[in-house]
Design an enzyme around this catalytic site. Structure first.
Site, mmCIF file in Angstrom:
data_model
loop_
_atom_site.group_PDB
_atom_site.id
_atom_site.type_symbol
_atom_site.label_atom_id
_atom_site.label_comp_id
_atom_site.label_asym_id
_atom_site.label_seq_id
_atom_site.Cartn_x
_atom_site.Cartn_y
_atom_site.Cartn_z
ATOM 1 N N HIS A 141 29.796 38.231 -11.264
ATOM 2 C CA HIS A 141 30.107 38.996 -9.937
ATOM 3 C C HIS A 141 30.483 38.040 -8.935
ATOM 4 C CE1 HIS A 141 29.627 41.240 -6.117
ATOM 5 N NE2 HIS A 141 29.594 42.236 -7.055
ATOM 6 N N HIS A 142 31.477 38.193 -8.085
ATOM 7 C CA HIS A 142 32.101 37.342 -7.035
ATOM 8 C C HIS A 142 31.036 36.623 -6.083
ATOM 9 C CE1 HIS A 142 34.890 35.089 -5.137
ATOM 10 N NE2 HIS A 142 36.141 35.918 -5.092
ATOM 11 N N SER A 143 29.896 37.628 -5.758
ATOM 12 C CA SER A 143 28.826 36.915 -4.848
ATOM 13 C C SER A 143 28.076 35.703 -5.471
ATOM 14 C CB SER A 143 27.965 38.028 -4.797
ATOM 15 O OG SER A 143 27.099 38.350 -5.652
ATOM 16 N N ASN A 323 29.738 31.483 -2.408
ATOM 17 C CA ASN A 323 31.293 31.415 -2.007
ATOM 18 C C ASN A 323 31.491 30.427 -0.630
ATOM 19 O OD1 ASN A 323 32.968 33.483 -3.561
ATOM 20 N ND2 ASN A 323 30.976 34.187 -3.376
#
Length: 500
Positions: A141-143, A323
């Site tokens: 997941h990008h989180s 991020n």
């Protein structure tokens, strides 16, 4: 428990069944280098050993839990039910196991969202590739990570030599000593959020202050006659604006890093400029081949716009692997017919956009706003905007193009040499095409992820990307030859005048 911070929660709030915010690596390995050859059991044993040794800031055994009533951002918590077999899968391609079959398998995986009730990642070991190669689809997941953090994660999971490194795990494969506590109760989650609730007015004031600073910097830059004007090109052409569906199309390309560096040095631009120009030419060719998409997009002065992520990660060892991103918006100059004209136009636009981002600081503002807005408000507003197609209608960009530097040396996975590593970024409504590039060894590996209904014949676009680098190199050589011919004629004329 660890509170999500910065812009990380926004990737969770932006999740929909049709647009999961997930990134992936598609890797190809040569099992000939593995001591004893390839076996799925060896891969599993390596991961059993390696996952527990990952740094604390790589939460592969953690899952997300929402704070009741949306009082604060979700928490990362150790998952007492963590089981590697829920994340590691074994699959095989149908014969002949070529790129067509691999693309189909990857598209299937990318179209299926991760389960956020367990640690949000999975790996698919892919057997049956042509010539006995072994593949890996690693999705997360990008989180959890951005592109730069993904490279760091790769460095922790892979080895520098086929022999690997000594076992460092926290227990044997059949009984690890890791004993996490049970999941926190709702009361514990609320109690953990109370300190942040108390300080939320301060974060709101900080966000307002950051927005005010950004507005002042934007005004100062707009009034400064010596700097280029602000350019956030809202209202980009309608290319790829089809609402995103669940089905994905993926494809791959490989570029020679030496060719790209030669162009960079010859014209005094950046590697990213060359990549953007290569993509621009490929998109121009692709749109021309599908004229029902082109329309006015090829008209002069109306180029496609790329959303280009920028890493704002610090060098501090305390900077976690979430991020740390900002973005710039770069017109791709695909309305220009000559490759070198596109390169020079993009280099100028990129320099302006990068200077603008540094001067204004979109990243800090986004993080401050994310910290200030409570989930009870942020999630429904974002979801409403997605359902109404707000991003698609605003069209700040047509596609996303990101470029991440990777290792310039060989890496090994369970003894197998990694031959290729294609990165894939997420597709969102309004940005239905994502092109992600990462260097490895002597190549740039390009991964294309798209909404299947929005971008026809994605493999043809991938082939155009590979061809376009050759076109640009040839144009550079021709320009060099022309300059040499001009210089030779001028020298001959000077000598003739001296002789007379």
């Amino acid at each position: 428990m660890q509170r999500m911070s910065g812009i990380d929660p926004m990737f969770v709030y932006s999740d929909t069944p049709l647009t999961p915010m997930e990134v992936a690596y598609i890797c190809v390995f040569d099992p000939a280098t593995a001591p004893g050859g390839y076996s799925f059991e060896a891969v599993r044993a390596m991961l059993v050993d390696r996952v527990p040794t990952l740094p604390e800031l790589l939460p592969l055994r953690r899952r997300l839990m929402a704070v009741p009533f949306g009082l604060d951002h979700p928490r990362w918590v150790d998952d007492p039910a963590f089981d590697l077999d829920n994340h590691l899968h074994r699959t095989a391609l149908p014969a002949p196991g070529g790129e067509v079959e691999l693309r189909a398998k990857v598209a299937e995986v990318m179209g299926r969202p991760l389960d956020l009730h367990q640690p949000p990642w999975e790996m698919h070991v892919v057997e049956g590739l042509a010539d006995g190669k072994v593949g890996l689809i690693a999705k997360i997941h990008h989180s959890v990570i951005d592109g730069v953090a993904g490279v760091q994660l790769m460095a922790h999971l892979l080895d520098f030599a086929p022999e690997g490194r000594p076992t460092e795990g926290d227990g044997p494969a059949d009984g690890p000593r890791w004993r996490p506590p049970s999941l926190p109760s709702s009361v514990q989650l609320v109690a953990h959020a109370i300190p942040n609730l108390v300080t939320s007015p301060l974060r709101a004031l900080g966000a307002l202050r950051e927005v005010g600073k950004t507005a002042v910097r934007m005004a100062q830059r707009a009034l400064d006659e010596e700097t280029p004007p602000l350019s956030i090109p809202l209202g980009a052409p309608p290319t790829f604006e089809t609402p995103v569906g669940a089905a994905r199309s993926v494809s791959f390309a490989e570029l020679g890093l030496r060719q790209v560096r030669d162009l960079k040095e010859r014209f005094g631009v950046t590697i990213n400029d060359v990549i953007l120009a290569v993509c621009s030419g490929a998109l121009r060719t692709h749109l021309a081949a599908h004229d029902h998409l082109a329309g006015s997009d090829q008209a002069p002065g109306n180029p496609l716009v790329a959303v280009v992520p920028i890493s704002v990660r610090s060098d501090s060892p305390d900077d976690d692997l979430g991020n740390r991103l900002s973005a710039m918006f770069v017109p791709l100059a695909n309305d220009l017919s000559e490759p070198l004209d596109r390169l020079h136009s993009i280099a100028q636009a990129s320099a302006t956009a990068k200077a603008q981002e540094r001067a204004i600081g979109y990243g800090p503002m986004a993080s401050a706003l994310s910290e200030a807005v409570p989930p009870a408000l942020a999630r429904p507003v974002i979801q409403l905007g997605i359902s109404l197609g707000a991003l698609r209608r605003a069209r700040a960009g047509n596609l996303m193009i990101s470029n991440v530097p990777g290792p310039d040396f060989a890496l090994y996975f369970a003894g197998m040499k990694m031959l290729a590593a294609y990165p894939l970024g997420p597709v969102v409504d309004g940005v239905a095409l994502n092109i992600t590039v990462q260097s490895y060894n002597d190549s740039l590996f390009v991964g294309l992820n798209a909404c299947a209904s929005a971008v026809p014949d994605l493999p043809a676009l991938a082939r155009s990307i590979a061809h376009e680098l050759g076109h640009m190199t040839a144009a550079a050589e021709n320009a060099y030859d022309r300059m040499g011919s001009i210089e030779r004629r001028a020298r001959t004329a000077r000598l003739a005048r001296l002789a007379s």
